[in-house]
Design an enzyme around this catalytic site. Structure first.
Site, PDB file in Angstrom:
ATOM      1  N   PHE A  49      -8.356  -7.352   4.849  1.00 19.38           N
ATOM      2  CA  PHE A  49      -8.290  -8.261   5.846  1.00 19.38           C
ATOM      3  C   PHE A  49      -7.531  -9.606   5.141  1.00 19.38           C
ATOM      4  O   PHE A  49      -7.256  -9.510   4.001  1.00 19.38           O
ATOM      5  CB  PHE A  49      -9.662  -9.016   6.052  1.00 19.38           C
ATOM      6  N   CYS A  50      -7.084 -10.443   5.898  1.00 22.80           N
ATOM      7  CA  CYS A  50      -6.117 -11.636   5.300  1.00 22.80           C
ATOM      8  C   CYS A  50      -6.563 -12.986   6.331  1.00 22.80           C
ATOM      9  O   CYS A  50      -7.283 -12.908   7.222  1.00 22.80           O
ATOM     10  CB  CYS A  50      -4.928 -11.354   4.975  1.00 22.80           C
ATOM     11  N   THR A  51      -6.068 -14.085   6.417  1.00 27.33           N
ATOM     12  CA  THR A  51      -6.156 -15.169   6.839  1.00 27.33           C
ATOM     13  C   THR A  51      -5.846 -14.977   8.439  1.00 27.33           C
ATOM     14  O   THR A  51      -6.705 -15.358   9.105  1.00 27.33           O
ATOM     15  CB  THR A  51      -5.447 -16.404   6.322  1.00 27.33           C
TER      16      THR A  51
END
Length: 312
Positions: free
Chosen positions: A184-186
């Site tokens: 996951f990331c922003t």
């Protein structure tokens, strides 16, 4: 520029071939100027990325025009990925459209999310996935982002930039051992590349959170959330929490790390100069330059105050 009414913020990206991307710089800049849109757009041969803000009606119009824009007889931004949020003032000071080699820099040639990418997981199914014992959960963001919030049990790659992510993979992940990897990331863009990279490296089951942390915080109620802390964002809000409400962090203009309100009471904190984390790392000449910059920021007669250092 002061915004008294709530403004709209759009975090957007799209991986799509743009062989003549440089030709888009001027018309997009002109359109932003005409509509009063501030923020930053990045253009590269692989697509578009950015965060922009403005009056809600104007920003919606700009996004609609972008989705309908004809480029070489096609509409490459028709499927633009956009995350919306609001703020009580414009979180940017100017509008910029920049040309880049990559819209998110990994530095590995041949990574094309349009050809191969991981399996998207909707926010509503994310909790079930990351609670599985056979799944390794990896936060693809950098150390200063992870420091203020992440998902329960997630591994931090301890990177200072996304360029270091391939090295983390080679040293800590093995496709014969880690058969299920969730990342996951922003906003989702880094995971487009990181999952494509893992697939290229031979990892079989690679998953990523659709819409990133921002979408998760937007749609998952806090009492059902597995998120801990706040999410760093690349504008003057600094961080957001559940429901994308503005968080409690601010940015140290010296080292660029997010800091809490409590840290501003520490003897090592000086507004615009340093924080407890970096106070011992700056020279007196650096401190003097930063104090001068801070005086400019504090001076209401300054029409174009300097920016805080970028830490993208």
């Amino acid at each position: 520029m002061t915004q008294t009414n709530p403004c709209l913020v759009a975090a957007l990206y799209r991986f799509v071939p743009l062989p003549h991307f440089a030709e888009l710089r001027r018309p997009l800049s002109e359109s932003m100027d005409e509509l009063g849109i501030l923020g930053s757009l990045l253009l590269a041969e692989e697509g578009i990325n950015g965060t922009i803000a403005g009056p809600p009606d104007h920003l919606h119009l700009f996004i609609d025009q972008l989705r309908q824009r004809d480029v070489d007889g096609k509409t490459p931004f028709a499927e633009l990925e956009v995350k919306w949020s609001t703020h009580d003032r414009l979180p940017f000071r100017r509008a910029k459209v920049r040309l880049k080699r990559e819209i998110v820099t990994m530095g590995i040639p041949g990574i094309d999310p349009n050809c191969v990418v991981g399996t998207y997981v909707e926010p509503e199914q994310w909790n079930d996935l990351i609670e599985r014992q056979d799944v390794v959960v990896v936060d693809t963001r950098n150390d200063y982002e992870v420091a203020i919030g992440t998902f329960e049990g997630a591994i931090s790659p301890q990177t200072e930039s996304f360029r270091e992510f391939p090295q983390f993979v080679s040293q800590h992940l093995d496709p014969s051992v880690h058969r299920n990897v969730a990342m996951f990331c922003t906003g989702g863009i880094r995971c487009e590349k990181s999952t494509a990279y893992l697939k290229q490296c031979g990892f079989e089951n690679v998953y990523h959170l659709r819409g990133g942390i921002l979408k998760y915080l937007e749609v998952i109620p806090e009492d059902q959330s597995r998120w801990q802390g706040e999410c760093f964002v690349f504008d003057h809000r600094v961080s957001v929490g559940h429901g994308l409400t503005v968080g409690d962090h601010q940015l140290c203009h010296g080292c660029g790390w997010p800091i809490t309100i409590e840290m501003t009471s520490d003897p090592g904190y000086e507004a615009g100069v340093c924080c407890p984390r970096c106070v011992g790392e700056i020279t007196e000449s650096q401190a003097q330059r930063r104090r001068m910059r801070q005086r400019q920021l504090d001076d209401p007669s300054s029409s174009d105050p300097p920016h805080a250092p970028s830490i993208h």
